[in-house]
Scaffold this motif. Structure first.
Motif, short mmCIF file in Angstrom:
data_model
loop_
_atom_site.label_atom_id
_atom_site.label_comp_id
_atom_site.label_asym_id
_atom_site.label_seq_id
_atom_site.Cartn_x
_atom_site.Cartn_y
_atom_site.Cartn_z
N UNK A 205 1.21 -1.45 -0.31
CA UNK A 205 -0.13 -0.25 0.41
C UNK A 205 1.31 1.44 0.07
N UNK A 206 1.79 1.27 -0.57
CA UNK A 206 2.98 2.31 -0.92
C UNK A 206 3.56 2.78 -2.05
N UNK A 207 3.03 3.87 -2.71
CA UNK A 207 3.35 4.63 -3.88
C UNK A 207 5.23 4.45 -3.61
N UNK A 208 5.84 4.86 -2.49
CA UNK A 208 7.13 5.71 -3.06
C UNK A 208 7.48 5.80 -1.54
N UNK A 209 8.39 5.96 -0.84
CA UNK A 209 9.53 5.84 -0.03
C UNK A 209 10.92 6.09 -0.01
N UNK A 217 15.11 8.37 -2.29
CA UNK A 217 13.60 7.68 -2.55
C UNK A 217 13.89 6.74 -3.26
N UNK A 218 12.29 5.74 -3.31
CA UNK A 218 12.01 4.40 -4.47
C UNK A 218 10.75 5.12 -4.45
N UNK A 219 10.33 5.01 -5.59
CA UNK A 219 9.16 4.58 -6.43
C UNK A 219 9.71 3.45 -7.05
N UNK A 220 7.31 2.90 -7.07
CA UNK A 220 6.98 1.88 -7.49
C UNK A 220 7.09 2.42 -8.98
N UNK A 221 7.48 1.37 -10.07
CA UNK A 221 7.29 1.88 -11.39
C UNK A 221 5.78 1.44 -12.48
N UNK A 222 5.36 0.41 -11.18
CA UNK A 222 3.52 0.37 -11.57
C UNK A 222 2.81 0.83 -11.15
N UNK A 223 3.05 2.20 -10.51
CA UNK A 223 2.37 3.41 -10.04
C UNK A 223 1.20 3.78 -11.80
N UNK A 224 0.04 4.03 -11.63
CA UNK A 224 0.26 4.96 -12.68
C UNK A 224 0.54 6.52 -13.23
#
Length: 358
Positions: A205-209, A217-224
């Protein structure tokens, strides 16, 4: 007379090391509590000198790394753990040795977390959340629905191009300018990198951290795309020392809404709309359903597309994750827990009122 087993030289050294990090961790905890209650000169020194030089030096050395430092850090920690277990299974390591080594590893990370970033939780905040009267809130929803609908109508989302690297650079510069103008020294070139595979963060349930141990920072590439554009400046704001989640959301909205790129401006409007609708649903569910049915068709499509995109990655232990994160936020100056994110609505409305009065 039976004597206890004598400690080996390595165990004595480990015990001394454990004692050292334990005392340092206690001092760190005391200093955090002191900052929380008063701060004064020492906190200002940390914020304006220590953290400033740390951020600048760290990015000078590591910002150009071709790989995510977080992966290097995670790999190193994992290998240490596996090596310790390997030695224990082979009876080459005593339980005392394993315990002391684990204690030292955890304590070092505790100290590292606060000195590298965590003391920023006690940073004076120029943006204050205040209660929004219902009349103003409902007017804001109506106004923003009209604005979002008009903005979306001018945009061909299917053919719009989102370049993550260019967006990251522009958002970093815009954030630095805005934060500096509000009394927060924002230096360095913190990175916001993709964490592959897709869904690695979304399943939690996290978009980035933001990872204080690696300064990036880390970003989920699966995000819209609309979520990516908003999450990047949010996480970069953390890297610059802003800890409050509502403020980071506000900063993401602020810099995105001032972008020259219509896609990025729409990302600001779209994500703000999501928070407005969430607040409306809590306040008046019947009105929420009525408003939702009257939404611009393109807005409804985008809301559905984002939801469907993120639902491809089923959440793991959502209740446990929510409990842990809510507890963490409340322990670090955000009594509203995860609801803190939604408080950005108050900040956006206050900022609009300020601009209008000027």
């Amino acid at each position: 007379m039976v004597h206890g087993k004598k400690l080996s030289k390595n165990e004595r050294m480990l015990f001394a090391g454990a004692l050292l990090v334990f005392v340092t961790a206690l001092l760190t905890k005391y200093l955090y509590s002191y900052f929380e209650n008063s701060g004064g000169f020492i906190l200002n020194f940390y914020l304006n000198h220590f953290f400033w030089w740390y951020r600048k030096s760290w990015d000078f050395i590591f910002a150009g790394s071709p790989v995510a430092l977080s992966l290097v850090w995670l790999t190193f920690v994992l290998l240490l753990i596996l090596y310790g277990l390997y030695l224990k299974i082979g009876n080459k390591l005593s339980w005392l040795h394993l315990f002391l080594s684990t204690f030292i590893l955890i304590s070092i990370h505790y100290i590292w977390f606060y000195w590298a970033w965590g003391f920023n939780y006690n940073r004076p905040n120029p943006w204050i959340v205040s209660k929004v009267p219902d009349s103003i809130f409902y007017k804001e929803i109506n106004d923003h629905l009209l604005y979002s609908g008009k903005l979306r109508a001018t945009l061909d989302l299917g053919s719009s191009i989102f370049d993550k690297s260019i967006h990251e650079q522009k958002m970093r510069k815009a954030l630095q300018d805005y934060l500096t103008g509000n009394g927060i020294k924002a230096v360095g070139k913190p990175r916001c990198r993709y964490l592959y595979p897709e869904g690695s963060l979304l399943v939690w349930s996290t978009s980035g951290v933001y990872v204080p141990f690696t300064g990036e920072s880390l970003l989920d590439p699966g995000l819209h795309v609309l979520a990516q554009a908003f999450t990047i400046p949010h996480e970069l704001a953390h890297a610059f020392g802003v800890t409050n989640e509502a403020v980071c959301n506000f900063l993401a909205y602020k810099v995105c809404s001032q972008s020259e790129d219509p896609l990025i401006r729409y990302a600001a409007a779209f994500n703000y709309l999501k928070y407005l609708l969430a607040d409306l649903r809590r306040k008046n569910n019947e009105m929420y359903r009525e408003v939702y049915t009257k939404l611009n068709a393109l807005l409804i499509k985008d809301l559905a597309d984002v939801r469907n995109k993120h639902d491809q990655y089923p959440e793991l232990f959502p209740s446990f994750r929510d409990w842990i994160y809510d507890f963490y936020l409340k322990k670090h100056g955000m009594p509203e827990g995860e609801f803190t994110y939604n408080q950005m609505v108050s900040l956006v409305i206050a900022d609009k009122k300020k601009q209008f009065s000027n």
